[in-house]
Scaffold this motif. Structure first.
Motif, PDB file in Angstrom:
ATOM      1  N   ALA A   1       0.632  -1.917  -0.142  1.00 46.28           N
ATOM      2  CA  ALA A   1       0.444   0.006  -0.143  1.00 46.28           C
ATOM      3  C   ALA A   1       0.791   1.442  -0.127  1.00 46.28           C
ATOM      4  CB  ALA A   1      -0.535  -0.430   0.738  1.00 46.28           C
ATOM      5  N   ILE A   2       0.664   1.958  -1.521  1.00 47.70           N
ATOM      6  CA  ILE A   2       2.381   2.318  -1.622  1.00 47.70           C
ATOM      7  C   ILE A   2       1.489   3.962  -1.739  1.00 47.70           C
ATOM      8  CG2 ILE A   2       4.268   1.258  -0.748  1.00 47.70           C
ATOM      9  CD1 ILE A   2       4.598   1.166  -4.410  1.00 47.70           C
ATOM     10  N   SER A   3       2.026   4.777  -2.417  1.00 49.76           N
ATOM     11  CA  SER A   3       1.141   6.253  -2.836  1.00 49.76           C
ATOM     12  C   SER A   3       1.363   5.857  -4.420  1.00 49.76           C
ATOM     13  CB  SER A   3       1.736   7.649  -2.086  1.00 49.76           C
ATOM     14  OG  SER A   3       3.673   7.149  -2.516  1.00 49.76           O
ATOM     15  N   PRO A   4       0.931   6.626  -5.093  1.00 47.02           N
ATOM     16  CA  PRO A   4       1.529   6.546  -6.845  1.00 47.02           C
ATOM     17  C   PRO A   4       2.046   6.601  -7.114  1.00 47.02           C
ATOM     18  CG  PRO A   4      -1.416   7.891  -6.132  1.00 47.02           C
ATOM     19  CD  PRO A   4      -0.603   7.192  -5.164  1.00 47.02           C
TER      20      PRO A   4
ATOM     21  N   ASP B   1       7.766   5.092  -9.543  1.00 43.19           N
ATOM     22  CA  ASP B   1       9.539   5.343  -8.894  1.00 43.19           C
ATOM     23  C   ASP B   1       9.536   3.980  -9.141  1.00 43.19           C
ATOM     24  OD1 ASP B   1       9.205   7.983  -8.865  1.00 43.19           O
ATOM     25  OD2 ASP B   1       9.284   7.822  -6.495  1.00 43.19           O
ATOM     26  N   GLU B   2       9.146   3.531  -8.022  1.00 44.17           N
ATOM     27  CA  GLU B   2       9.330   1.293  -8.414  1.00 44.17           C
ATOM     28  C   GLU B   2       9.817   0.458  -9.976  1.00 44.17           C
ATOM     29  OE1 GLU B   2      10.467  -0.521  -6.052  1.00 44.17           O
ATOM     30  OE2 GLU B   2      10.072   1.143  -4.406  1.00 44.17           O
TER      31      GLU B   2
ATOM     32  N   GLY C   1      12.723  -1.069 -14.408  1.00 46.26           N
ATOM     33  CA  GLY C   1      13.190  -1.522 -16.619  1.00 46.26           C
ATOM     34  C   GLY C   1      14.665  -0.187 -16.650  1.00 46.26           C
ATOM     35  N   GLU C   2      15.014   0.090 -15.181  1.00 44.26           N
ATOM     36  CA  GLU C   2      16.722   0.683 -15.942  1.00 44.26           C
ATOM     37  C   GLU C   2      17.352  -0.872 -15.220  1.00 44.26           C
ATOM     38  OE1 GLU C   2      19.587   3.817 -13.541  1.00 44.26           O
ATOM     39  OE2 GLU C   2      17.480   3.567 -12.913  1.00 44.26           O
TER      40      GLU C   2
END
Length: 354
Positions: free
Chosen positions: A299-302, A307-308, A313-314
């Motif tokens: 449950a994290i913020s948008p 960022d994740e 992808g990086e």
């Protein structure tokens, strides 16, 4: 509001003779003096246009006095038209036999004479109007003891005749409902514009308004009557006196308590909490994907989720750049040919030319 409009239209359509007396060109007995303090009749503003339910169409004052004397021992009903708001009302006056008259001084006058009023809109400082005590917006010049003033240009002509001389004016104040006599000295040399130093308004938009003696509406009272249709069900008044219900406890379940009447308080409403449907073992949500790293959902913020996503992808790009090449057996291209011609087989000699 529709009820008020219906009553107004019915008043206009009624056959009462008193309703037609306020039109243009109507006449009546203007009250010049009232010596009976018990009668709520104002001099100059009130006109007697009817008596005992009949319109007065004869200017003979003797007929009017005879009609009043015939009512001795009972009461007489007068139809009055007021210049304040151009309203019509009826006044029932007890008339004992011991009273010789009503104490009124009357004069047969057109009702349109009350239209010759001048509204004070603005007063310049240190002007003759300011020194005389004229007040903007609330004062109306209704006449003068010097004579009759008729028409829009009547006051200007009167002022020109009294330059540098005192001029008496009857002034009515709408805010205080009082009439006073002022003395003003018109002048062209007071240092400003005009002989009076004030802005005047004349015409239909500057008539004397209705008095401000109506009581204000109390909290909870209805200003306008709402219209009801024939097929509308009547609403019964609520018997509940609890306008502010108490908050229900956290353990209480069921629908929210009803508030009296048709009112609904959002603070007292309870909404049922909907939980997500239970997950089964065969649902595609619980099946892990082959060949892909499972990600943990928190449950994290948008913003953190984005960022994740970019970090993942990086990381994949770095892994693809660092991986070794798959095709390592590819031979190098052949060397370019020599300048002597095409290459020959090893050990062979070129043929001699004869």
């Amino acid at each position: 509001m529709f009820g008020a409009l219906n009553r107004f239209i019915s008043r206009l359509d009624s056959d009462s003779p008193l309703q037609t007396s306020s039109g243009h060109g109507a006449l009546g007995f203007q009250v010049l003096r009232n010596t009976n303090q018990e009668l709520p009749i104002e001099p100059w503003f009130d006109f007697v246009i009817g008596i005992n339910g009949r319109q007065i169409d004869d200017p003979d004052p003797n007929l009017f006095a005879t009609e009043v004397r015939n009512c001795a021992g009972s009461s007489v009903t007068l139809g009055l038209w007021s210049a304040k708001g151009q309203r019509i009302r009826e006044l029932q006056i007890p008339f004992p036999t011991s009273t010789p008259s009503l104490g009124l001084t009357l004069q047969w006058t057109p009702l349109s004479t009350t239209e010759d009023v001048w509204h004070i809109l603005d007063v310049q400082p240190n002007s003759p109007a300011d020194n005389a005590g004229l007040l903007p917006y609330g004062d109306y010049i209704i006449g003068t003891p010097e004579g009759l003033v008729r028409g829009e240009a009547g006051l200007g002509e009167l002022v020109e005749d009294h330059l540098s001389r005192p001029l008496r004016l009857h002034v009515y104040n709408h805010e205080y409902a009082v009439t006073r006599l002022l003395t003003i000295t018109p002048s062209r040399s007071w240092g400003g514009t005009g002989a009076l130093g004030c802005v005047l308004g004349f015409g239909a938009l500057h008539r004397i308004p209705a008095p401000l003696n109506e009581p204000p509406q109390a909290p909870g009272e209805t200003l306008f009557e709402a219209a009801r249709f024939s097929n509308e069900e009547p609403r019964h008044p609520s018997t509940s006196q609890n306008l502010f219900p108490t908050q229900p406890s956290s353990t209480q379940s069921g629908p929210p308590p009803s508030v009296g009447g048709d009112f609904l308080m959002p603070a007292a409403m309870q909404f049922e909490k909907k939980s997500p449907p239970p997950r089964t073992e065969g649902s595609p949500i619980n099946q892990p994907k082959v060949g892909r790293k499972a990600r943990a959902h928190h449950a994290i913020s948008p913003n953190l989720a984005m960022d994740e996503y970019f970090k993942e992808g990086e990381q994949k790009s770095k892994e693809q750049d660092d991986s070794p090449s798959v095709n390592t057996t590819t031979s190098a291209p052949p060397p370019p040919p020599k300048a002597g011609g095409l290459p020959t087989a090893q050990g062979s000699m070129p043929e001699s030319m004869s």
